[in-house]
Design a protein around this motif. Sequence first.
Motif, PDB file in Angstrom:
ATOM      1  N   UNK A 242       0.822  -1.213   0.000  1.00 20.17           N
ATOM      2  CA  UNK A 242       0.000   0.000   0.000  1.00 20.17           C
ATOM      3  C   UNK A 242       0.855   1.261   0.000  1.00 20.17           C
ATOM      4  N   UNK A 243       1.961   1.231   0.772  1.00 22.91           N
ATOM      5  CA  UNK A 243       2.807   2.416   0.828  1.00 22.91           C
ATOM      6  C   UNK A 243       3.425   2.729  -0.537  1.00 22.91           C
ATOM      7  N   UNK A 244       3.725   1.656  -1.310  1.00 22.32           N
ATOM      8  CA  UNK A 244       4.317   1.890  -2.633  1.00 22.32           C
ATOM      9  C   UNK A 244       3.269   2.456  -3.589  1.00 22.32           C
ATOM     10  N   UNK A 245       2.036   1.958  -3.514  1.00 22.37           N
ATOM     11  CA  UNK A 245       0.979   2.469  -4.383  1.00 22.37           C
ATOM     12  C   UNK A 245       0.755   3.957  -4.134  1.00 22.37           C
ATOM     13  N   UNK A 246       0.746   4.364  -2.884  1.00 25.94           N
ATOM     14  CA  UNK A 246       0.548   5.770  -2.559  1.00 25.94           C
ATOM     15  C   UNK A 246       1.708   6.622  -3.063  1.00 25.94           C
ATOM     16  N   UNK A 247       2.936   6.145  -2.862  1.00 24.67           N
ATOM     17  CA  UNK A 247       4.104   6.894  -3.308  1.00 24.67           C
ATOM     18  C   UNK A 247       4.148   6.983  -4.836  1.00 24.67           C
ATOM     19  N   UNK A 248       3.873   5.869  -5.504  1.00 24.68           N
ATOM     20  CA  UNK A 248       3.904   5.854  -6.965  1.00 24.68           C
ATOM     21  C   UNK A 248       2.853   6.790  -7.549  1.00 24.68           C
ATOM     22  N   UNK A 249       1.651   6.759  -6.983  1.00 23.96           N
ATOM     23  CA  UNK A 249       0.582   7.619  -7.478  1.00 23.96           C
ATOM     24  C   UNK A 249       0.921   9.087  -7.233  1.00 23.96           C
ATOM     25  N   UNK A 250       1.523   9.403  -6.098  1.00 23.55           N
ATOM     26  CA  UNK A 250       1.898  10.782  -5.788  1.00 23.55           C
ATOM     27  C   UNK A 250       2.971  11.281  -6.754  1.00 23.55           C
ATOM     28  N   UNK A 251       3.981  10.452  -7.039  1.00 21.89           N
ATOM     29  CA  UNK A 251       5.032  10.838  -7.970  1.00 21.89           C
ATOM     30  C   UNK A 251       4.493  10.992  -9.394  1.00 21.89           C
ATOM     31  N   UNK A 252       3.599  10.096  -9.775  1.00 23.88           N
ATOM     32  CA  UNK A 252       3.044  10.167 -11.121  1.00 23.88           C
ATOM     33  C   UNK A 252       2.216  11.437 -11.313  1.00 23.88           C
ATOM     34  N   UNK A 253       1.408  11.783 -10.309  1.00 24.85           N
ATOM     35  CA  UNK A 253       0.595  12.983 -10.413  1.00 24.85           C
ATOM     36  C   UNK A 253       1.453  14.245 -10.400  1.00 24.85           C
ATOM     37  N   UNK A 254       2.528  14.233  -9.613  1.00 15.72           N
ATOM     38  CA  UNK A 254       3.417  15.397  -9.563  1.00 15.72           C
ATOM     39  C   UNK A 254       4.077  15.623 -10.920  1.00 15.72           C
ATOM     40  N   UNK A 255       4.506  14.549 -11.553  1.00 19.50           N
ATOM     41  CA  UNK A 255       5.122  14.678 -12.873  1.00 19.50           C
ATOM     42  C   UNK A 255       4.093  15.128 -13.907  1.00 19.50           C
ATOM     43  N   UNK A 256       2.895  14.572 -13.831  1.00 22.70           N
ATOM     44  CA  UNK A 256       1.847  14.954 -14.777  1.00 22.70           C
ATOM     45  C   UNK A 256       1.489  16.423 -14.645  1.00 22.70           C
ATOM     46  N   UNK A 257       1.471  16.925 -13.410  1.00 25.04           N
ATOM     47  CA  UNK A 257       1.155  18.340 -13.192  1.00 25.04           C
ATOM     48  C   UNK A 257       2.213  19.250 -13.790  1.00 25.04           C
ATOM     49  N   UNK A 258       3.457  18.814 -13.794  1.00 28.32           N
ATOM     50  CA  UNK A 258       4.535  19.646 -14.347  1.00 28.32           C
ATOM     51  C   UNK A 258       4.497  19.686 -15.872  1.00 28.32           C
ATOM     52  N   UNK A 259       4.056  18.600 -16.491  1.00 30.64           N
ATOM     53  CA  UNK A 259       4.102  18.542 -17.949  1.00 30.64           C
ATOM     54  C   UNK A 259       2.754  18.846 -18.609  1.00 30.64           C
ATOM     55  N   UNK A 260       1.736  19.204 -17.820  1.00 31.11           N
ATOM     56  CA  UNK A 260       0.419  19.496 -18.406  1.00 31.11           C
ATOM     57  C   UNK A 260       0.442  20.688 -19.358  1.00 31.11           C
ATOM     58  N   UNK A 261       1.368  21.683 -19.219  1.00 33.02           N
ATOM     59  CA  UNK A 261       1.348  22.800 -20.172  1.00 33.02           C
ATOM     60  C   UNK A 261       1.533  22.391 -21.625  1.00 33.02           C
ATOM     61  N   UNK A 262       2.246  21.283 -21.894  1.00 39.15           N
ATOM     62  CA  UNK A 262       2.415  20.876 -23.284  1.00 39.15           C
ATOM     63  C   UNK A 262       1.076  20.427 -23.874  1.00 39.15           C
ATOM     64  N   UNK A 263       0.205  19.854 -23.047  1.00 36.83           N
ATOM     65  CA  UNK A 263      -1.122  19.479 -23.523  1.00 36.83           C
ATOM     66  C   UNK A 263      -1.933  20.727 -23.872  1.00 36.83           C
ATOM     67  N   UNK A 264      -1.759  21.786 -23.080  1.00 39.00           N
ATOM     68  CA  UNK A 264      -2.445  23.037 -23.397  1.00 39.00           C
ATOM     69  C   UNK A 264      -1.896  23.631 -24.699  1.00 39.00           C
ATOM     70  N   UNK A 265      -0.572  23.547 -24.885  1.00 42.57           N
ATOM     71  CA  UNK A 265       0.012  24.051 -26.123  1.00 42.57           C
ATOM     72  C   UNK A 265      -0.493  23.304 -27.343  1.00 42.57           C
ATOM     73  N   UNK A 266      -0.607  21.982 -27.233  1.00 43.59           N
ATOM     74  CA  UNK A 266      -1.125  21.184 -28.346  1.00 43.59           C
ATOM     75  C   UNK A 266      -2.591  21.512 -28.600  1.00 43.59           C
ATOM     76  N   UNK A 267      -3.351  21.764 -27.524  1.00 45.92           N
ATOM     77  CA  UNK A 267      -4.760  22.133 -27.691  1.00 45.92           C
ATOM     78  C   UNK A 267      -4.899  23.435 -28.464  1.00 45.92           C
ATOM     79  N   UNK A 268      -4.005  24.402 -28.197  1.00 39.81           N
ATOM     80  CA  UNK A 268      -4.038  25.662 -28.953  1.00 39.81           C
ATOM     81  C   UNK A 268      -3.704  25.411 -30.427  1.00 39.81           C
ATOM     82  N   UNK A 269      -2.787  24.486 -30.692  1.00 41.76           N
ATOM     83  CA  UNK A 269      -2.477  24.138 -32.082  1.00 41.76           C
ATOM     84  C   UNK A 269      -3.694  23.533 -32.774  1.00 41.76           C
ATOM     85  N   UNK A 270      -4.377  22.637 -32.060  1.00 38.14           N
ATOM     86  CA  UNK A 270      -5.525  21.958 -32.663  1.00 38.14           C
ATOM     87  C   UNK A 270      -6.721  22.888 -32.841  1.00 38.14           C
TER      88      UNK A 270
END
Length: 310
Positions: A242-270
Amino acid sequence: MENATRAVIIGNRRITGLTADVIAELIAEVGPLWHERHQKRLASRPRKRAVGAGAKHRLVFVDRLLATLVHLRHATTHDVLACWFGVDRSTITRAISEMRPLLAERGCTISPDVRLRTLAEVVGHLGETGKTGIIDGTEIRVRRPATGRKDRDKFISGKTKQNAVKAMVVTDAKGRVLFCSPTRPGSCADITHARQSGLVKLLTNGPAVEILADAGYQGLGAQTGGRVVTPPHRKFKKSAPDWYEEMYERQRKAHSSRRIPVEHGIAHLKNWRALARHLGRREHMSDIVQAVAGLLSQQQTADLIPTPQM
């Protein structure tokens, strides 16, 4: 086209996606280039008339540029544009084919004095400014190649199971478009596209920069000395604590939050409908993608410049 209609197109940002000031900059920059190439093309073949003689253009340069912008912004067919501008469809087709490469060669505008045209210039810019880059791939649906054509299935995307081409987009941490690569067939993986574009070599031999990427680029971090940062690998495939699932999910969400601007940039292109689905020739997609990226980045830069108070 009448001056009143032309003024409406230029003055309404919803029609072209650009403000009147940006369109004026385009006219001043691209106009001489188009005229130079046009005169060179006229002088490159034997002629019975002097260069400049004969019938004049029914579609002046400004109208050619506006027709191209409307086509890229709304994917308007050439027949509709021909009726709107009062010329033959072949004239619109020829005008767009002339303007599209000129717009694609301009690169992405970072500031009024800085423009990035190659991936090497992007890596150098990130190294000089110390900013973080974000990379991701985007797919654009295209028509399926004709029956019996060689490598007919290479455009089928493994993700969407549709015929598509793929482009690699690089933005900064605020989602501003820095670079858009030429397109590859949809069957090309994101990491393969990055390698073929020379990103690994540029990061290995270039300045120390940080590039955020999604799981499709896992493996580039080891090849670039940690310069490409991807989501953490999952160490437990089954029966994870359980401790690994919580840590993995927290790290994954933190990374996703940092790279979300590229999704916004692609949305502006589309938002430019020519990149939503392309029904024309696939050979033109690289110029279309890079032309839209250049226009979008120039407008984003113009929006950041404060307007003078009266």
